[in-house]
Design a protein around this motif. Structure first.
Motif, mmCIF file in Angstrom:
data_model
loop_
_atom_site.group_PDB
_atom_site.id
_atom_site.type_symbol
_atom_site.label_atom_id
_atom_site.label_comp_id
_atom_site.label_asym_id
_atom_site.label_seq_id
_atom_site.Cartn_x
_atom_site.Cartn_y
_atom_site.Cartn_z
ATOM 1 N N LYS A 47 -0.414 12.140 -23.816
ATOM 2 C CA LYS A 47 -0.694 11.018 -24.857
ATOM 3 C C LYS A 47 -0.393 9.062 -24.256
ATOM 4 C CE LYS A 47 3.313 12.405 -26.869
ATOM 5 N NZ LYS A 47 5.018 12.745 -27.821
ATOM 6 N N THR A 48 -0.871 8.751 -24.988
ATOM 7 C CA THR A 48 -1.281 7.476 -25.180
ATOM 8 C C THR A 48 -0.381 6.640 -24.233
ATOM 9 O OG1 THR A 48 -0.249 5.849 -26.575
ATOM 10 C CG2 THR A 48 -2.392 6.551 -27.026
ATOM 11 N N GLY A 49 -1.225 5.838 -23.161
ATOM 12 C CA GLY A 49 0.291 4.945 -21.935
ATOM 13 C C GLY A 49 0.621 6.515 -21.497
ATOM 14 N N SER A 50 0.655 7.436 -20.684
ATOM 15 C CA SER A 50 1.445 8.220 -20.189
ATOM 16 C C SER A 50 0.571 8.188 -19.021
ATOM 17 C CB SER A 50 1.353 10.243 -21.002
ATOM 18 O OG SER A 50 -0.527 10.278 -21.120
ATOM 19 N N GLY A 51 -0.010 7.583 -18.235
ATOM 20 C CA GLY A 51 -0.781 7.410 -17.260
ATOM 21 C C GLY A 51 -2.576 8.537 -16.765
ATOM 22 N N ASP A 212 6.356 17.730 -30.722
ATOM 23 C CA ASP A 212 6.410 18.330 -31.921
ATOM 24 C C ASP A 212 5.171 17.115 -32.548
ATOM 25 O OD1 ASP A 212 7.349 20.229 -31.969
ATOM 26 O OD2 ASP A 212 9.555 19.641 -32.345
ATOM 27 N N VAL A 213 5.809 15.513 -32.068
ATOM 28 C CA VAL A 213 5.088 14.609 -32.407
ATOM 29 C C VAL A 213 3.809 14.060 -31.349
ATOM 30 C CG1 VAL A 213 5.947 12.194 -32.959
ATOM 31 C CG2 VAL A 213 6.673 13.919 -33.502
ATOM 32 N N GLU A 364 -0.307 10.689 -40.875
ATOM 33 C CA GLU A 364 1.414 11.685 -40.923
ATOM 34 C C GLU A 364 1.073 13.215 -40.401
ATOM 35 O OE1 GLU A 364 4.085 8.792 -43.530
ATOM 36 O OE2 GLU A 364 3.417 10.667 -44.784
ATOM 37 N N GLU A 365 -0.072 13.879 -41.307
ATOM 38 C CA GLU A 365 0.539 15.107 -41.021
ATOM 39 C C GLU A 365 -0.223 15.742 -39.321
ATOM 40 O OE1 GLU A 365 -2.003 18.839 -43.243
ATOM 41 O OE2 GLU A 365 -2.100 17.171 -43.967
ATOM 42 N N GLN A 366 -1.699 14.456 -39.126
ATOM 43 C CA GLN A 366 -2.093 15.049 -37.798
ATOM 44 C C GLN A 366 -1.052 14.790 -36.393
ATOM 45 O OE1 GLN A 366 -5.790 15.212 -36.739
ATOM 46 N NE2 GLN A 366 -4.983 14.912 -34.881
ATOM 47 N N ILE A 367 -0.618 13.472 -36.357
ATOM 48 C CA ILE A 367 1.068 13.136 -35.751
ATOM 49 C C ILE A 367 2.658 13.979 -35.911
ATOM 50 C CG2 ILE A 367 -0.200 11.227 -35.237
ATOM 51 C CD1 ILE A 367 1.641 9.639 -37.090
#
Ligand SMILES: Nc1ncnc2c1ncn2[C@@H]1O[C@H](COP(=O)(O)OP(=O)(O)OP(=O)(O)O)[C@@H](O)[C@H]1O
Length: 461
Positions: A47-51, A212-213, A364-367
């Motif tokens: 995910k974004t911002g995860s290093g 999941d998200v 919403e479906e994608q995330i």
């Protein structure tokens, strides 16, 4: 819980991490660093911002310190600002070993860059277009001994968006050795997995943060349903509200075009908001200067196009506002990822018109998460509507009296020439296509009219 020691990182790098406030590896670092140190190709999707940046910078620095030479590592990234940010991370973490880096991006002096490249830096961080230009125009650049090729925001580099990197990538790939380690990272890799695998051919280690998200938990995702004409009044209202309630928060606003970005900046300044912009029609030095002013909190509001949607790491950004609903869920994920980074909280608010509701459903479906409505006192917003819309119109008129549109045309022509196309010929073609389209439309209208006039009228008994 893993430590950097247990991943096989050496002591000086661990100390350097500590100095930068990095004490424990994030999951993407925990999984990818050992694989890279083992010598494997690697694809990391987190995910974004995860290093993700440190996940490749740390093992590359370790390998480089064992056998330092230049050019050892080439990093490609889609935007110029990101290239500077990545180079900064290399420089900060590689300080004890006297790392030499070089940044090769468009909009900066090519001769100076050529000179820097000839000094054989350890790490080159580049945007594909300018690096490919250097390779095409000079035979003195030697990338033929690189150990590492890294594609940051790899899916963007491979997709055919408004800037298509594929031709430049071909040039670059033919200049780097086949025997190398290839590392690919992004928050959204999976759409382009097959193409990516053809670049990382060496049985890559693939790691994806299963969740999941697709967005981070710490992000509060909201929307405001608004008619198009009231959008700007909502924007002004939101900024005023955040400024009143949290004077230390920085806000990033994303919009769809350079022109809109410019007009919104002018408009918000009329309301005395400390606003600055970032878009591709600005001179590169201005882009860097504006970003620096935003990062250092001199200006608390940055309005940008999607040139700033990916990768930028600005810890003070607490709010992201989407002035337009992104047409692609992927773009939404990267835009809202400019806040709530590295475990911090953040809010993302998307302004949605009645025409954008299907886009929100796709997002919403994608995330795999629902956006919830952001409560606003509509009456308060409507009170400012006339003033906001008049101010916007005044800004539009002011912008029209400058050469903004003219510059856009010139830039478009320049880009066509760079792409090997003849702008005059292209214009002629476009006009011809338009003419054919109009003729067809006229014929269709005639046919339709004929059909209707030939229809028998119903006779009622
Ligand atoms: N192990 C760690 N512990 C704490 N903070 C970290 C760690 N690793 C990196 N960071 C910090 O987390 C922030 C986000 O990292 P980074 O920019 O690499 O994210 P990213 O995964 O590349 O995000 P994006 O997908 O948006 O590009 C940076 O400020 C970085 O210094």
């Amino acid at each position: 819980m893993a430590t950097f020691e247990s991943l096989g990182l050496c002591e000086w790098l661990i100390q350097q991490c500590k100095q930068m406030g990095i004490s424990r590896p994030t999951p993407v670092q925990e999984k990818c660093i050992p694989a890279i140190l083992e010598g494997r190709d690697c694809m990391g999707c987190a995910k974004t911002g995860s290093g993700k940046t440190a996940a490749f910078v740390l093992p590359v620095l370790q390998k480089l310190s064992e056998d330092p030479y230049g050019v050892f590592c080439l990093v490609l990234t889609p935007t110029r600002e990101l290239a500077y940010q990545i180079a900064e991370q290399f420089r900060a973490l590689g300080k004890p070993m006297g790392l030499k880096d070089c940044i090769i991006v468009g909009g900066m002096d090519m001769v100076t860059q050529g000179l820097e490249l000839s000094k054989k830096p350890h790490v080159v961080v580049a945007t594909p277009g300018r690096l490919a230009d250097h390779i095409r125009s000079s035979d003195t650049i030697s990338l033929n001994r690189i150990q590492f090729l890294i594609l940051d925001e790899a899916d963007r580099l491979l997709e055919q968006g408004c800037t298509d990197f594929t031709k430049d990538l071909e040039v670059i790939l033919s200049a780097v050795p086949a025997k190398r380690q290839t590392l690919l990272f992004s928050a959204t890799l999976t759409d382009t997995l097959q193409q990516l695998q053809s670049i990382a051919m060496n049985r890559p280690f693939f790691w994806e943060h299963k969740s999941d998200v697709q967005t981070v938990e710490e992000l509060d995702q909201r929307f405001i349903l608004t008619p198009e004409k009231v959008k700007d009044a909502y924007l002004v209202h939101l900024i005023q509200k955040f400024q009143d309630e949290h004077d230390d928060w920085s806000i990033m606003i994303f919009t769809n075009t350079c022109k809109n970005c410019q007009i919104l900046t002018m408009m918000l300044r009329e309301f005395n908001f400390p606003t600055i912009s970032l878009h591709s029609m600005m001179k590169q030095r201005q882009r860097f200067a504006n970003l620096a002013k935003f990062k250092s909190n001199v200006f608390k509001i940055l309005i940008a196009t999607d040139v700033a949607a990916r990768g930028l790491d600005i810890p003070t950004v607490q709010v992201v506002i989407n002035h337009n609903t992104p047409g692609l869920p992927k773009i939404y994920i990267h835009r809202v990822g400019r806040t709530a980074r590295a475990g911090r909280n953040g809010v993302a608010i998307t302004l949605v018109t009645q025409y954008d509701i299907h886009l929100i459903s796709a997002i919403e479906e994608q995330i795999q998460a629902k956006l919830s409505e952001f409560p606003v006192e509509e009456k308060e917003v409507l009170k400012t509507l006339t003033q906001v819309n008049v101010t916007r119109r005044q800004c539009e008129i002011r912008l029209e009296s400058t050469d903004f549109d003219e510059k856009k045309k010139i830039n478009k022509r320049k880009q066509m020439i760079l792409d090997g196309k003849d702008p005059d010929l292209e214009e002629k073609r476009k006009q011809e296509h338009e003419k054919i389209r109009r003729q067809k439309k006229k014929q269709n209208r005639k046919k339709e009219a004929k059909k209707h006039s030939a229809k028998p009228t119903a006779v009622h008994s």
